[in-house]
Design an enzyme around this catalytic site. Structure first.
Site, mmCIF file in Angstrom:
data_model
loop_
_atom_site.group_PDB
_atom_site.id
_atom_site.type_symbol
_atom_site.label_atom_id
_atom_site.label_comp_id
_atom_site.label_asym_id
_atom_site.label_seq_id
_atom_site.Cartn_x
_atom_site.Cartn_y
_atom_site.Cartn_z
ATOM 1 N N ARG A 113 0.849 -1.199 0.000
ATOM 2 C CA ARG A 113 0.000 0.000 0.000
ATOM 3 C C ARG A 113 0.884 1.248 0.000
ATOM 4 O O ARG A 113 0.595 2.245 -0.644
ATOM 5 C CB ARG A 113 -0.945 0.026 1.215
ATOM 6 C CG ARG A 113 -1.687 1.351 1.313
ATOM 7 C CD ARG A 113 -2.860 1.439 2.294
ATOM 8 N NE ARG A 113 -2.936 0.439 3.305
ATOM 9 C CZ ARG A 113 -2.212 0.432 4.446
ATOM 10 N NH1 ARG A 113 -1.373 1.418 4.708
ATOM 11 N NH2 ARG A 113 -2.352 -0.546 5.315
ATOM 12 N N LYS A 167 -8.165 8.400 -18.874
ATOM 13 C CA LYS A 167 -8.432 9.061 -20.152
ATOM 14 C C LYS A 167 -7.186 9.057 -21.043
ATOM 15 O O LYS A 167 -6.702 8.017 -21.389
ATOM 16 C CB LYS A 167 -8.965 10.472 -19.881
ATOM 17 C CG LYS A 167 -9.989 10.553 -18.743
ATOM 18 C CD LYS A 167 -11.309 9.855 -19.059
ATOM 19 C CE LYS A 167 -12.229 9.692 -17.848
ATOM 20 N NZ LYS A 167 -12.528 10.907 -17.115
HETATM 21 C C1 LIG Z 1 -13.002 11.276 -15.891
HETATM 22 C C2 LIG Z 1 -12.600 12.513 -15.272
HETATM 23 C C3 LIG Z 1 -12.376 12.588 -13.894
HETATM 24 C C4 LIG Z 1 -12.611 11.423 -12.973
HETATM 25 O O1 LIG Z 1 -11.730 10.370 -13.225
HETATM 26 P P1 LIG Z 1 -12.055 8.845 -12.938
HETATM 27 O O2 LIG Z 1 -10.802 8.144 -13.356
HETATM 28 O O3 LIG Z 1 -13.253 8.474 -13.757
HETATM 29 O O4 LIG Z 1 -12.331 8.730 -11.482
HETATM 30 C C5 LIG Z 1 -11.945 13.796 -13.370
HETATM 31 N N1 LIG Z 1 -11.753 14.883 -14.151
HETATM 32 C C6 LIG Z 1 -11.965 14.840 -15.478
HETATM 33 C C7 LIG Z 1 -11.745 16.068 -16.286
HETATM 34 C C8 LIG Z 1 -12.392 13.669 -16.084
HETATM 35 O O5 LIG Z 1 -12.620 13.651 -17.404
#
Ligand SMILES: *Cc1c(COP(=O)(O)O)cnc(C)c1O
Length: 392
Positions: A56, A205
């Site tokens: 962790r 992303k």
């Molecule tokens: C998707 C997203 C998040 C959240 O991320 P997760 O990995 O889905 O928890 C935060 N900020 C932006 C701009 C995003 O597109």
């Protein structure tokens, strides 16, 4: 705490993306950082170990990812999390009950939900303002304000915040500027160089880029903040597993190449949509008629692959997203494959309707994440779907 290697900032971004934070495996010479699928590490004697005690706290695969992303953002310390929201959760835990945060009003829906449904309950206070105007940020500052939290460009309205001006304001008042750089990525925008102290990513992303994991990162140049983030990362435990770290690390190797294509196709598609008679408005910072185009040119080196369009009605938006073939109807963004979404019912359903309407996030709004498929194929697909949606 994972600090970058001393030589990690020596090269250009595309080189760092491939190499930074990684060394050939000591045991075998393996060029790729192994997936250290382990929970613990054997100690040679009481209190004698190689810097790893329990997974962790630290894991070598995670270390490599943390260094790599920190380097790309021009930071010195990186921390990986189980999701982008877990990264934001940790950064907000730097604050204490009674502290105040000035946030952008057009945040990622989940970030808004985390702030209002969880952290307000724990005693943090938030003011949500239109950060396109730095004057609004300044007006919202209170004696208890400890943090300014912005996304730029925003999701899905493509509003920009002037990072240099906001960074200067924050420094002047001794307030932390936190920037969620998920949309632009360090290839197109470097918030730390413009005055941010913490940069957050959903690695889910563009950084991963292949839609095969969920993860987050927070990076900073400040040793004192890094110490607190390391403490919270270990104490609260929102860490990613080693396989997900490895996938994100493989993703960042091609980040520069992928962003170049997302950006080139994004510009071409935004231009096409902007001219199309069925599209009432195209939101894309790379278009000369975007109200903040000049700022975009100043603080970004490209405009990326995220585009939103106004189709004027729910039936049209529905018909368009259901007719299009190459753009898959799905939440998320930033993958090699093109995606399409309806923010009002999908990513931003948790944002109150009145707030959505005030910022132009209507039921006719559709958001595109332009992938790296052949541009002509994407244009043909958009054209046929718009022709069908015109009859809806
Ligand atoms: C998707 C997203 C998040 C959240 O991320 P997760 O990995 O889905 O928890 C935060 N900020 C932006 C701009 C995003 O597109």
């Amino acid at each position: 705490m994972t600090r970058i290697f001393d030589d990690d900032l020596e090269h250009a971004l595309a080189t760092r993306a491939v190499h930074a934070g990684q060394r050939p495996d000591e045991a075998s010479g393996a060029i790729m950082t192994p997936i250290y699928q382990t929970s613990t590490y054997v100690q040679t004697a009481l209190g004698e170990h190689k810097g790893f005690e329990y997974a962790r706290t630290r894991n070598p695969t995670r270390d490599a990812l943390e260094r790599n992303v920190a380097t790309l953002e021009g930071a010195t310390h990186g921390f990986a999390y189980a999701s982008g929201l877990a990264a934001t959760d940790t950064v907000l835990k730097l604050l204490s009950a009674g502290d105040h945060v000035v946030s952008g009003w057009n945040l990622y829906g989940g970030t808004h939900r985390l702030m209002t449904h969880i952290f307000e309950r724990h005693g943090l206070e938030f003011s949500f303002v239109d950060t396109r105007d730095v004057g609004r940020i300044e007006e919202a500052l209170q004696p208890a304000t400890k943090m300014i939290f912005v996304e730029t460009p925003t999701n899905p309205m493509m509003h920009l915040t002037d990072l240099a001006a906001t960074g200067a304001l924050a420094k002047d008042r001794g307030i932390l500027l936190v920037v969620d750089n998920t949309f632009a990525t360090p290839v197109l925008q470097r918030p730390i160089a413009l005055g941010a102290e913490i940069v957050i990513h959903s690695t889910t992303k563009y950084l991963n880029g292949h839609s095969d994991m969920v993860g987050g990162m927070a990076v900073t140049t400040r040793d004192d903040i890094a110490e607190q983030l390391a403490f919270i990362q270990n104490a609260a435990g929102g860490i990613p597993g080693p396989l997900d770290c490895w996938l994100a690390l493989r993703g960042t190797k091609t980040l520069a190449l992928r962003m170049a294509q997302h950006d080139a196709s994004g510009r071409a598609i935004a231009g096409f949509l902007n001219e199309h008679s069925l599209v009432q408005h195209t939101y894309y910072p790379g278009l000369p008629d975007h109200p903040q185009h000049e700022l975009a040119c100043r603080q970004m080196s490209g405009f990326g692959g995220m585009i939103s369009i106004e189709l004027g009605s729910t039936p049209r938006a529905r018909c368009f997203v259901e007719t299009i073939r190459l753009f898959a109807l799905a939440e998320s963004l930033g993958g090699v494959e093109s995606l399409i979404g309806h923010p009002a019912s999908m990513t931003h359903a948790s944002v109150p309707r009145a707030m959505r309407e005030e910022m132009g996030l209507t039921d006719g709004l559709v958001r595109l994440s332009v992938g790296i498929e052949d541009l002509d194929d994407l244009l043909k697909d958009l054209d046929q779907a718009l022709a069908v949606a015109a009859k809806a």
